[in-house]
Design a protein around this motif. Structure first.
Motif, PDB file in Angstrom:
ATOM      1  N   GLU A 139       0.824  -1.263   0.194  1.00 50.73           N
ATOM      2  CA  GLU A 139      -0.065  -0.070   0.195  1.00 50.73           C
ATOM      3  C   GLU A 139       1.086   1.017  -0.107  1.00 50.73           C
ATOM      4  O   GLU A 139       1.942   1.303   0.636  1.00 50.73           O
ATOM      5  CB  GLU A 139      -0.932  -0.014   1.320  1.00 50.73           C
ATOM      6  N   VAL A 140       0.674   2.253  -0.905  1.00 45.15           N
ATOM      7  CA  VAL A 140       1.406   3.478  -0.961  1.00 45.15           C
ATOM      8  C   VAL A 140       0.512   4.415  -0.045  1.00 45.15           C
ATOM      9  O   VAL A 140      -0.670   4.566  -0.398  1.00 45.15           O
ATOM     10  CB  VAL A 140       1.563   3.925  -2.246  1.00 45.15           C
ATOM     11  N   GLY A 141       1.104   4.822   1.080  1.00 46.81           N
ATOM     12  CA  GLY A 141       0.407   6.021   1.815  1.00 46.81           C
ATOM     13  C   GLY A 141       0.927   7.192   1.715  1.00 46.81           C
ATOM     14  O   GLY A 141       2.308   7.587   1.889  1.00 46.81           O
ATOM     15  N   GLY A 142       0.195   8.138   1.564  1.00 46.16           N
ATOM     16  CA  GLY A 142       0.523   9.659   1.681  1.00 46.16           C
ATOM     17  C   GLY A 142       0.116  10.126   2.809  1.00 46.16           C
ATOM     18  O   GLY A 142      -0.927  10.133   3.461  1.00 46.16           O
ATOM     19  N   HIS A 143       0.919  11.235   3.383  1.00 42.81           N
ATOM     20  CA  HIS A 143       0.827  11.895   4.661  1.00 42.81           C
ATOM     21  C   HIS A 143       1.396  13.329   4.561  1.00 42.81           C
ATOM     22  O   HIS A 143       1.881  13.621   3.585  1.00 42.81           O
ATOM     23  CB  HIS A 143       1.891  11.330   5.788  1.00 42.81           C
ATOM     24  N   THR A 144       0.396  14.319   4.964  1.00 46.06           N
ATOM     25  CA  THR A 144       0.957  15.778   5.112  1.00 46.06           C
ATOM     26  C   THR A 144       1.158  16.271   6.534  1.00 46.06           C
ATOM     27  O   THR A 144       1.249  15.181   7.589  1.00 46.06           O
ATOM     28  CB  THR A 144      -0.433  16.386   4.687  1.00 46.06           C
ATOM     29  N   ALA A 191       1.215   5.114  -7.118  1.00 46.34           N
ATOM     30  CA  ALA A 191       0.912   4.014  -7.440  1.00 46.34           C
ATOM     31  C   ALA A 191       0.499   4.071  -8.874  1.00 46.34           C
ATOM     32  O   ALA A 191       0.958   2.934  -9.485  1.00 46.34           O
ATOM     33  CB  ALA A 191      -0.441   3.908  -6.778  1.00 46.34           C
ATOM     34  N   ASP A 192       0.163   4.987  -9.639  1.00 44.14           N
ATOM     35  CA  ASP A 192       0.020   4.912 -10.927  1.00 44.14           C
ATOM     36  C   ASP A 192       1.311   4.787 -12.017  1.00 44.14           C
ATOM     37  O   ASP A 192       1.228   4.137 -12.908  1.00 44.14           O
ATOM     38  CB  ASP A 192      -0.877   6.394 -11.366  1.00 44.14           C
ATOM     39  N   TYR A 193       2.171   5.510 -11.201  1.00 43.67           N
ATOM     40  CA  TYR A 193       3.766   5.456 -11.951  1.00 43.67           C
ATOM     41  C   TYR A 193       4.044   3.960 -11.924  1.00 43.67           C
ATOM     42  O   TYR A 193       4.706   3.522 -13.070  1.00 43.67           O
ATOM     43  CB  TYR A 193       4.700   6.156 -10.987  1.00 43.67           C
ATOM     44  N   LEU A 194       4.005   2.966 -10.969  1.00 42.90           N
ATOM     45  CA  LEU A 194       4.367   1.679 -10.868  1.00 42.90           C
ATOM     46  C   LEU A 194       3.449   0.696 -11.647  1.00 42.90           C
ATOM     47  O   LEU A 194       3.993  -0.083 -12.287  1.00 42.90           O
ATOM     48  CB  LEU A 194       4.064   1.336  -9.359  1.00 42.90           C
ATOM     49  N   VAL A 195       2.148   1.373 -11.690  1.00 44.74           N
ATOM     50  CA  VAL A 195       1.375   0.448 -12.646  1.00 44.74           C
ATOM     51  C   VAL A 195       1.666   0.564 -14.218  1.00 44.74           C
ATOM     52  O   VAL A 195       1.705  -0.269 -14.935  1.00 44.74           O
ATOM     53  CB  VAL A 195      -0.294   0.904 -12.662  1.00 44.74           C
ATOM     54  N   ARG A 196       1.946   1.919 -14.378  1.00 45.01           N
ATOM     55  CA  ARG A 196       2.483   2.213 -15.980  1.00 45.01           C
ATOM     56  C   ARG A 196       3.908   1.606 -16.144  1.00 45.01           C
ATOM     57  O   ARG A 196       4.342   1.339 -17.473  1.00 45.01           O
ATOM     58  CB  ARG A 196       2.360   3.649 -15.860  1.00 45.01           C
ATOM     59  N   ARG A 220      -1.836  -0.921  -3.883  1.00 45.82           N
ATOM     60  CA  ARG A 220      -2.860  -0.059  -3.365  1.00 45.82           C
ATOM     61  C   ARG A 220      -2.531   1.227  -2.985  1.00 45.82           C
ATOM     62  O   ARG A 220      -1.216   1.271  -2.840  1.00 45.82           O
ATOM     63  CB  ARG A 220      -3.633  -0.779  -2.364  1.00 45.82           C
ATOM     64  N   TYR A 221      -3.352   2.300  -2.602  1.00 45.41           N
ATOM     65  CA  TYR A 221      -2.816   3.310  -2.046  1.00 45.41           C
ATOM     66  C   TYR A 221      -3.845   4.015  -1.433  1.00 45.41           C
ATOM     67  O   TYR A 221      -5.226   3.546  -1.343  1.00 45.41           O
ATOM     68  CB  TYR A 221      -2.720   4.480  -3.402  1.00 45.41           C
ATOM     69  N   LYS A 222      -3.613   4.869  -0.297  1.00 45.28           N
ATOM     70  CA  LYS A 222      -4.450   5.392   0.622  1.00 45.28           C
ATOM     71  C   LYS A 222      -3.745   6.824   1.126  1.00 45.28           C
ATOM     72  O   LYS A 222      -2.604   7.030   1.263  1.00 45.28           O
ATOM     73  CB  LYS A 222      -4.544   4.540   1.846  1.00 45.28           C
TER      74      LYS A 222
END
Length: 389
Positions: A316-321, A342-347, A356-358
């Motif tokens: 899971e790719v997790g983004g934090h601010t 996540a989209d970069y990895l899929v491409r 997955r991403y969150k």
């Protein structure tokens, strides 16, 4: 006489379809008091404009007004709006109801005259001494559903450093049919520390519909607004740098390939179990955006190589601010940034079923938000191991 009938039919068709075509292109939207005309005075918004700045501070000013030694002549009419940003992390904004809602799917152009006063004397909120609020700031334009509701950042100017009036043009494609607009003075980004600066505004144009260009239609991968109503908020932009973790050193191409199979950001493959969290290195984004900057490519390729060489790992790719942003804004931005990774990895060939991403927003800090260093650490991208088959 044989030409009269075709000519009459052409005129009839034009009369029937011209109004519908004009309606389809949208209506021009007007602002009340677009040149901010009123009696010059400090701490008072011009008529038809509401104060949307920091609640514990004074409202913007109707300039020119001698209290702050601002004497620049207006571009249009007799007065204009003066707004400041302060060294105590507060800033000013105004908002109003639009004559017509912005329409989802339409594109618009807007212009306004902006300048910076070379004198704007007040008191430093941090030091409690006289200060000249002279540093350049920028204008941000928000759409929302209430007087001070900043739901979506429609566009922003570069830093306004010119002492003479200059026209700044904006184009935006709203993500919802917003009924209100907010004009906000804001700091340079990225900016680790708040400062004292000013922005002068005059002669705002109508908001005109225009054909959506390819650039606007495709757009960047920025946070998308929701259609659920929000309370009026004043979000502070997160710093654009997301991560600050040192990458494991690599010596040769052979070592690169070998390491990408056995470790990720210094964490060995043998240490990876379900639930393990790994902070990535050097993944950075443009300010207030989910666009990944080119300097992040080595770290992204390291992650891609690891996943390609370890097909049993699901992540899971997790983004934090950091904690400066409003909760909804932080969640939206962090989700958009995680999705970009996540989209970069899929491409690059990694199956979507393994990535997955969150977005976690500001809810999982790892350091204090009271210091610049702490905010940098909190704003990050993490990889969570979901399963190792």
């Amino acid at each position: 006489m044989k030409f009269v009938w075709p000519l009459a039919m052409s005129l009839l068709l034009f009369i029937l379809f011209a109004p519908a075509t004009a309606e389809a292109q949208g209506k021009a939207i007007s602002l009340d008091n677009p040149s901010f005309e009123d009696m010059p005075r400090h701490s008072m918004t011009p008529r038809y404009w509401s104060n949307c700045g920091s609640p514990d501070e004074s409202p913007p000013d109707i300039q020119p007004e001698l209290t702050f030694q601002v004497s620049k002549p207006a571009y249009a009419g007799a007065t204009y709006l003066g707004m400041v940003v302060r060294d105590n992390d507060t800033w000013e904004a105004v908002g109003q109801l639009l004559s017509e809602p912005l329409q989802l799917g339409d594109c618009y152009s807007f212009s306004i005259k902006l300048a910076r006063s070379l004198s704007y004397y007040s008191v430093s909120r941090e030091k409690n001494v006289p200060a000249n609020y002279i540093k350049p700031v920028k204008l941000r334009i928000w759409g929302g559903f209430g007087t001070c509701d900043k739901r979506e950042l429609l566009d922003e100017s570069p830093l306004v450093s010119n002492p003479d009036w200059k026209e700044f043009e904006f184009k935006f494609e709203p993500g919802a049919s917003y009924t209100h607009i907010v004009l906000e003075a804001f700091y340079q980004t990225p900016s680790l520390f708040p400062y004292n600066g000013n922005l002068l505004l005059d002669d705002a144009s109508m908001i005109e519909p225009l054909p959506c260009s390819q650039e606007i239609a495709e757009g960047p991968q920025d946070p998308e607004p929701t259609n659920q109503p929000l309370a009026s908020v004043t979000p502070r932009s997160p710093d654009p740098v997301v991560t600050r973790v040192v990458t494991e050193p690599k010596n040769t191409p052979t070592n690169n390939q070998e390491a990408s199979s056995t470790s990720l950001a210094g964490v060995k493959r043998s240490e990876m179990t379900a639930g393990k969290t790994i902070t990535l290195d050097d993944i950075q984004f443009e300010a207030d955006s989910s666009r990944i900057i080119p300097a992040s490519l080595p770290a992204l390729e390291e992650l891609r190589n690891f996943l390609a060489n370890n097909s049993d790992v699901i992540i899971e790719v997790g983004g934090h601010t950091n904690g400066w942003a409003d909760a909804r804004y932080a969640e939206t931005l962090s989700t958009a940034r995680a999705k970009s990774v996540a989209d970069y990895l899929v491409r690059k060939g990694i199956p979507r079923s393994r990535v997955r991403y969150k977005g976690y927003g500001k809810e999982v800090p790892i350091d204090t938000n009271e210091t610049a260093a702490g905010r940098k650490r909190n704003q990050r991208v993490e990889i969570k191991i979901l399963d190792v088959r």
